[in-house]
Design a protein around this motif. Structure first.
Motif, PDB file in Angstrom:
ATOM      1  N   ILE A 191       1.010  -1.370   0.122  1.00  0.00           N
ATOM      2  CA  ILE A 191      -0.109  -0.005  -0.011  1.00  0.00           C
ATOM      3  C   ILE A 191       0.943   1.237   0.000  1.00  0.00           C
ATOM      4  N   ASP A 192       0.609   2.074  -0.814  1.00  0.00           N
ATOM      5  CA  ASP A 192       1.431   3.404  -1.151  1.00  0.00           C
ATOM      6  C   ASP A 192       0.759   4.576  -0.228  1.00  0.00           C
ATOM      7  N   VAL A 193       1.269   5.235   0.442  1.00  0.00           N
ATOM      8  CA  VAL A 193       0.772   6.188   1.647  1.00  0.00           C
ATOM      9  C   VAL A 193       1.413   7.577   1.110  1.00  0.00           C
ATOM     10  N   ARG A 194       2.039   7.641  -0.072  1.00  0.00           N
ATOM     11  CA  ARG A 194       2.913   8.663  -0.398  1.00  0.00           C
ATOM     12  C   ARG A 194       1.802   9.854  -0.526  1.00  0.00           C
ATOM     13  N   PHE A 195       0.393   9.913  -0.786  1.00  0.00           N
ATOM     14  CA  PHE A 195      -0.364  10.908  -1.134  1.00  0.00           C
ATOM     15  C   PHE A 195      -0.884  11.737   0.142  1.00  0.00           C
ATOM     16  N   LEU A 196      -0.369  11.061   1.166  1.00  0.00           N
ATOM     17  CA  LEU A 196      -0.626  11.962   2.625  1.00  0.00           C
ATOM     18  C   LEU A 196       0.248  12.907   2.751  1.00  0.00           C
ATOM     19  N   LYS A 197      -0.142  13.827   3.362  1.00  0.00           N
ATOM     20  CA  LYS A 197       0.913  15.130   3.740  1.00  0.00           C
ATOM     21  C   LYS A 197       2.014  14.615   4.519  1.00  0.00           C
ATOM     22  N   ASN A 198       3.304  15.117   3.925  1.00  0.00           N
ATOM     23  CA  ASN A 198       4.466  14.562   4.706  1.00  0.00           C
ATOM     24  C   ASN A 198       5.065  15.228   5.852  1.00  0.00           C
ATOM     25  N   PRO A 199       5.122  14.701   6.953  1.00  0.00           N
ATOM     26  CA  PRO A 199       5.818  15.437   8.245  1.00  0.00           C
ATOM     27  C   PRO A 199       7.034  15.731   8.045  1.00  0.00           C
ATOM     28  N   HIS A 200       7.651  15.242   7.041  1.00  0.00           N
ATOM     29  CA  HIS A 200       9.274  15.604   6.772  1.00  0.00           C
ATOM     30  C   HIS A 200       9.369  17.066   6.542  1.00  0.00           C
ATOM     31  N   TRP A 201       8.433  17.727   6.105  1.00  0.00           N
ATOM     32  CA  TRP A 201       8.466  19.415   5.736  1.00  0.00           C
ATOM     33  C   TRP A 201       8.100  19.907   6.938  1.00  0.00           C
ATOM     34  N   MET A 202       7.851  19.474   8.050  1.00  0.00           N
ATOM     35  CA  MET A 202       7.744  20.438   9.149  1.00  0.00           C
ATOM     36  C   MET A 202       8.896  20.224  10.088  1.00  0.00           C
ATOM     37  N   PRO A 203       9.751  21.266  10.287  1.00  0.00           N
ATOM     38  CA  PRO A 203      10.902  21.061  11.195  1.00  0.00           C
ATOM     39  C   PRO A 203      11.031  20.524  12.255  1.00  0.00           C
ATOM     40  N   SER A 204       9.774  20.501  13.058  1.00  0.00           N
ATOM     41  CA  SER A 204       9.480  19.997  14.211  1.00  0.00           C
ATOM     42  C   SER A 204       9.259  18.713  14.440  1.00  0.00           C
ATOM     43  N   LEU A 205       8.734  18.173  13.356  1.00  0.00           N
ATOM     44  CA  LEU A 205       8.418  16.607  13.056  1.00  0.00           C
ATOM     45  C   LEU A 205       9.627  16.017  12.388  1.00  0.00           C
ATOM     46  N   ARG A 206      10.432  16.487  11.720  1.00  0.00           N
ATOM     47  CA  ARG A 206      11.523  15.850  10.862  1.00  0.00           C
ATOM     48  C   ARG A 206      12.139  14.869  11.656  1.00  0.00           C
ATOM     49  N   PRO A 207      12.571  15.169  12.845  1.00  0.00           N
ATOM     50  CA  PRO A 207      13.408  14.230  13.767  1.00  0.00           C
ATOM     51  C   PRO A 207      12.761  13.179  14.244  1.00  0.00           C
ATOM     52  N   LEU A 208      11.639  13.213  14.363  1.00  0.00           N
ATOM     53  CA  LEU A 208      10.920  12.146  15.003  1.00  0.00           C
ATOM     54  C   LEU A 208      10.466  11.021  14.037  1.00  0.00           C
ATOM     55  N   ASP A 209       9.602  10.036  14.308  1.00  0.00           N
ATOM     56  CA  ASP A 209       9.060   9.133  13.479  1.00  0.00           C
ATOM     57  C   ASP A 209       7.664   9.001  13.674  1.00  0.00           C
ATOM     58  N   GLY A 210       7.012   7.959  13.019  1.00  0.00           N
ATOM     59  CA  GLY A 210       5.570   7.827  12.957  1.00  0.00           C
ATOM     60  C   GLY A 210       5.128   7.040  14.251  1.00  0.00           C
ATOM     61  N   ARG A 211       6.020   6.773  15.196  1.00  0.00           N
ATOM     62  CA  ARG A 211       5.542   6.114  16.278  1.00  0.00           C
ATOM     63  C   ARG A 211       5.231   7.383  17.444  1.00  0.00           C
ATOM     64  N   ASN A 212       5.674   8.472  17.300  1.00  0.00           N
ATOM     65  CA  ASN A 212       5.426   9.607  17.951  1.00  0.00           C
ATOM     66  C   ASN A 212       3.993  10.221  17.933  1.00  0.00           C
ATOM     67  N   ALA A 213       3.315  10.507  18.966  1.00  0.00           N
ATOM     68  CA  ALA A 213       1.961  10.921  18.979  1.00  0.00           C
ATOM     69  C   ALA A 213       1.821  12.384  18.177  1.00  0.00           C
ATOM     70  N   ARG A 214       2.935  12.980  17.890  1.00  0.00           N
ATOM     71  CA  ARG A 214       2.738  14.623  17.314  1.00  0.00           C
ATOM     72  C   ARG A 214       2.563  14.174  15.855  1.00  0.00           C
ATOM     73  N   VAL A 215       3.472  13.187  15.429  1.00  0.00           N
ATOM     74  CA  VAL A 215       3.717  12.954  14.028  1.00  0.00           C
ATOM     75  C   VAL A 215       2.236  11.891  13.741  1.00  0.00           C
ATOM     76  N   SER A 216       1.778  11.201  14.542  1.00  0.00           N
ATOM     77  CA  SER A 216       0.653  10.480  14.104  1.00  0.00           C
ATOM     78  C   SER A 216      -0.621  11.542  13.986  1.00  0.00           C
ATOM     79  N   ALA A 217      -0.585  12.279  14.765  1.00  0.00           N
ATOM     80  CA  ALA A 217      -1.775  13.430  14.740  1.00  0.00           C
ATOM     81  C   ALA A 217      -1.719  14.210  13.585  1.00  0.00           C
ATOM     82  N   PHE A 218      -0.289  14.467  13.015  1.00  0.00           N
ATOM     83  CA  PHE A 218      -0.293  15.311  11.843  1.00  0.00           C
ATOM     84  C   PHE A 218      -0.886  14.298  10.551  1.00  0.00           C
ATOM     85  N   VAL A 219      -0.329  13.160  10.684  1.00  0.00           N
ATOM     86  CA  VAL A 219      -0.553  12.378   9.636  1.00  0.00           C
ATOM     87  C   VAL A 219      -2.333  11.989   9.425  1.00  0.00           C
ATOM     88  N   GLU A 220      -2.930  11.898  10.601  1.00  0.00           N
ATOM     89  CA  GLU A 220      -4.286  11.612  10.787  1.00  0.00           C
ATOM     90  C   GLU A 220      -5.089  12.843  10.400  1.00  0.00           C
TER      91      GLU A 220
END
Length: 305
Positions: A191-220
């Protein structure tokens, strides 16, 4: 001597061997997950002593030529002593693999072969295959792992040694990955999820990964997320029982994004919790996080593939 409790399938003691790189460690861990007490690379002189008294549960022992006491005649004698002591012959499982595949696996891990630490891996591989050839001929269970993924090997061992529940179940693996590094081997569905907005472009989220609650909230929070996730759950709710009814014992779903750090990880974590809550046997793997940190935290109540 009182006879030790034996599992219903009759497999009480299992000895796992095979050339380095054939999946021996994976096999031992898989049997441990099935309730076996796992002991790897025990000196052969200790092997009969291990079963001198009743053993309360099944045991798997890994044996290979790294052992300084290793010799085929010594192993044969030890197995005979165990049979006399326990009243049941150990089951010898041999993991077979061709030299070319083993060379490829060593090139991927960049490890030195234990039988050729100062030479090429091929030299050690050929030595080990020749050394273990008589043991291969004596195997009670011979498993060719050359085309197997670790998940497929685990499923095969579950069929061989698991109880009725393990044999009838469907083991699901969810794996996040980066498209830049290619598709995951052995995936049944991608399954390709590259259509979702990418947290990588948020400086505060870039060092984190998808297990972090802030990253998950951004994706969702992506407007397309809810509809996509609901349809993905519906699809798996339809497919997984059908695959189980067809007799499939494992199913791997790859969830991919650009870097394999944020969106795919977040979706895997959410989906794993949802499937586990519905009673499915689920394992998770974050391929790119393993490459960078080696740290993959399991979802509570589930294993890590």
């Amino acid at each position: 001597m009182a006879e030790a409790e034996t599992p219903e399938n009759g497999h009480h003691i299992v000895i796992v061997s095979g050339p380095a790189g054939s999946g021996r460690s994976t096999a031992i861990r898989a049997l441990e997950d099935l309730g076996f007490e796992a002991i790897d690379n025990l000196p052969l002189s200790f092997l009969p002593r291990l079963f001198a008294s009743p053993v309360p549960r099944p045991v798997v022992v890994g044996i290979d030529p790294r052992n300084r006491e290793f010799a085929l005649d010594r192993l044969s004698c030890a197995m005979s002593e165990i049979e006399q002591s326990v009243g049941q012959a150990p089951v010898l499982v041999y993991l077979d693999c061709d030299a070319q595949t083993l060379v490829q696996r060593y090139s991927e891990t960049r490890r030195r072969h234990p039988l050729s630490p100062h030479e090429s891996p091929l030299v050690g591989i050929e030595r080990e295959i020749a050394l273990l050839a008589p043991l291969r001929e004596q195997a009670d269970v011979l498993i060719d792992t050359r085309t197997m993924t670790p998940h497929e090997l685990k499923a095969e061992l579950s069929l061989q040694f698991g109880d009725d529940e393990a044999r009838s179940g469907l083991a699901i693996t969810l794996q996040s990955f980066s498209y830049k590094r290619g598709l995951p081997r052995g995936a049944d569905m991608v399954i390709d999820v590259r259509f979702l907005k990418n947290p990588h472009w948020m400086p505060s989220l870039r060092p984190l990964d998808g297990r972090n609650a802030r990253v998950s909230a951004f994706v969702e929070a992506d407007p397309d997320y809810a509809g996509f996730y609901a349809r993905l759950e519906d699809l798996l709710s339809f497919l997984l029982p059908a695959y189980r009814a067809e007799g499939k014992s494992y199913f791997c779903v790859g969830i991919g994004c650009t870097g394999g750090q944020h969106r795919s990880v977040s979706v895997v974590e959410a989906l794993a919790k949802s499937l586990a809550a519905k009673g499915w046997q689920v394992s998770i793997r974050h391929r790119e996080l393993e490459r960078t940190t080696g740290d993959v935290a399991p979802v509570p109540g589930m294993g890590v593939a």
